[in-house]
Design an enzyme around this catalytic site. Sequence first.
Site, mmCIF file in Angstrom:
data_model
loop_
_atom_site.group_PDB
_atom_site.id
_atom_site.type_symbol
_atom_site.label_atom_id
_atom_site.label_comp_id
_atom_site.label_asym_id
_atom_site.label_seq_id
_atom_site.Cartn_x
_atom_site.Cartn_y
_atom_site.Cartn_z
ATOM 1 N N TRP A 1 0.838 -1.209 0.000
ATOM 2 C CA TRP A 1 0.000 0.000 0.000
ATOM 3 C C TRP A 1 0.867 1.250 0.000
ATOM 4 C CZ3 TRP A 1 -0.610 3.933 3.725
ATOM 5 C CH2 TRP A 1 -1.679 4.802 3.500
ATOM 6 N N HIS A 2 1.998 1.172 0.701
ATOM 7 C CA HIS A 2 2.865 2.347 0.769
ATOM 8 C C HIS A 2 3.607 2.599 -0.539
ATOM 9 C CE1 HIS A 2 2.266 1.867 5.154
ATOM 10 N NE2 HIS A 2 2.499 3.168 5.187
ATOM 11 N N GLY A 3 3.841 1.558 -1.318
ATOM 12 C CA GLY A 3 4.540 1.787 -2.575
ATOM 13 C C GLY A 3 4.928 0.492 -3.255
#
Length: 482
Positions: free
Chosen positions: A318-320
Amino acid sequence: MNVQSHLFVLAYLPLTLALWRLLGRRAGQGAARVFLLCAGAVFCGWQSPLSLLVLGAEGAASYRLGLAIRRGREGGKPLLWTGALALLGVLAFFKYTGAVLALTPLEGLFTPPAGLMPLGLSFVTFQQILWLRDCYDGEVREEVSPLDYACCLTFFATATCGPITRVDELAPQLRRPAPFSWEDLAAGLYCFALGLGKKVLLAGVFANGANFGFANAGSLAPADALLTLVCYTLQLYFDFSGYSDMAWGMGRMMGIRLPMNFDAPLRARSVGELWDRWHITLSRVFRRCVYFPLGGNRRGSAAACRNIMIVFLLSGLWHGAGWGFLIWGALQGGAQILERLCRGKVRLPGPLAWAGTFLFFTLSLAFFRADSVGQALALLGRLFQPGWALPSREFISTLLLKVMREALGLIQCVVDRSGAWLMYWVPLLLIPAGLGLLACPGPVAQAKEFRPSGWRLALTAACLAGSVLLFSGVDTFIYANF
């Protein structure tokens, strides 16, 4: 629109707050919500007006799908899965297309148009998935109109970096906000000002050290490498918790209580406790939409450990889209699994448990921040090189903001003409000072039982004035990129 800008702080925010209250009192909350939707559209579409088309289409589809799930809950699971996968597909298209194509011969042939990507897409995607989940679980207690739903998705206070609100907890407050009170205004302004100060005055200082350290990851002295990671931990905390404080404060000034997103997480004595206190609303999403549907801890210890690892691998994604984020997620999940397996067998003294938790979290952030796994390993490798000594002057000098350097330059003319003592130890002491602030209760915790006082007024004014004067050159919020 950037929250940390003169336009937002000096014009957009006061005008929006005043008209929200004025319309609510004179024309009713219906008119106030129409205005709030327009204000939210201006905020979300300020830099990319076309992105409102994507947000509007996505929001209309998820709203209708949620109503369909509510009407036929018994057969709503296929609709729930369809909606969640479609929303995640839109998110993946904008965030991960480039990373996926980079692994194929098609690299560089196609890039999702940046002008169509809605502001805070990761946050609004999870907000919509929570809406679908609430509709499926029968937890939407009041009727939600299209206007209610649109206001929730474009609410300017949460649009950039959360907190990730449930429609059922925000929409009723937009319809019936608390009556205006000076206490709400004072408490909200206090949280907003201190949150802004965290971002501009604190995160800005530690960002300088982190940026310098990561840019020179392979050549740092051991002490500089360690302080680079400590600086990034402090930057990330003050940056993200600062925005959460600002969002809570903006809501409070409007008569709305948003959920707390940070609860002194870096005082935690275990990794599990840290994640119960850090980005609380994201943890809520993963628990309700991933961990519990997978069975939680109801199917034995092995299944619970598997589910924890899945949650944190997905959190990393989700963060990257990068191996660093996956490694970081795996480290967080692995640490929690280890804590679970050792529960009741190993008990550390409180200070030692805190130090171990903080050190693990700090070291793991090397993979979160680095441009590549190689850069993260290079930085961590410097910690095991010989030559431990005091941090270098070159590293310490990067911590000073321009105004701080100029102020110290004036002072050294009087007390330390060589500048050797002043220009080294004053910036170095900023790091233990930042660590010390972690022990203080956050503005939101203080504002829950707020009592105006002279020192709070002075602190609010100092944070607002200092932040406004130093906006120039301040980076955007870290989590706005996620």
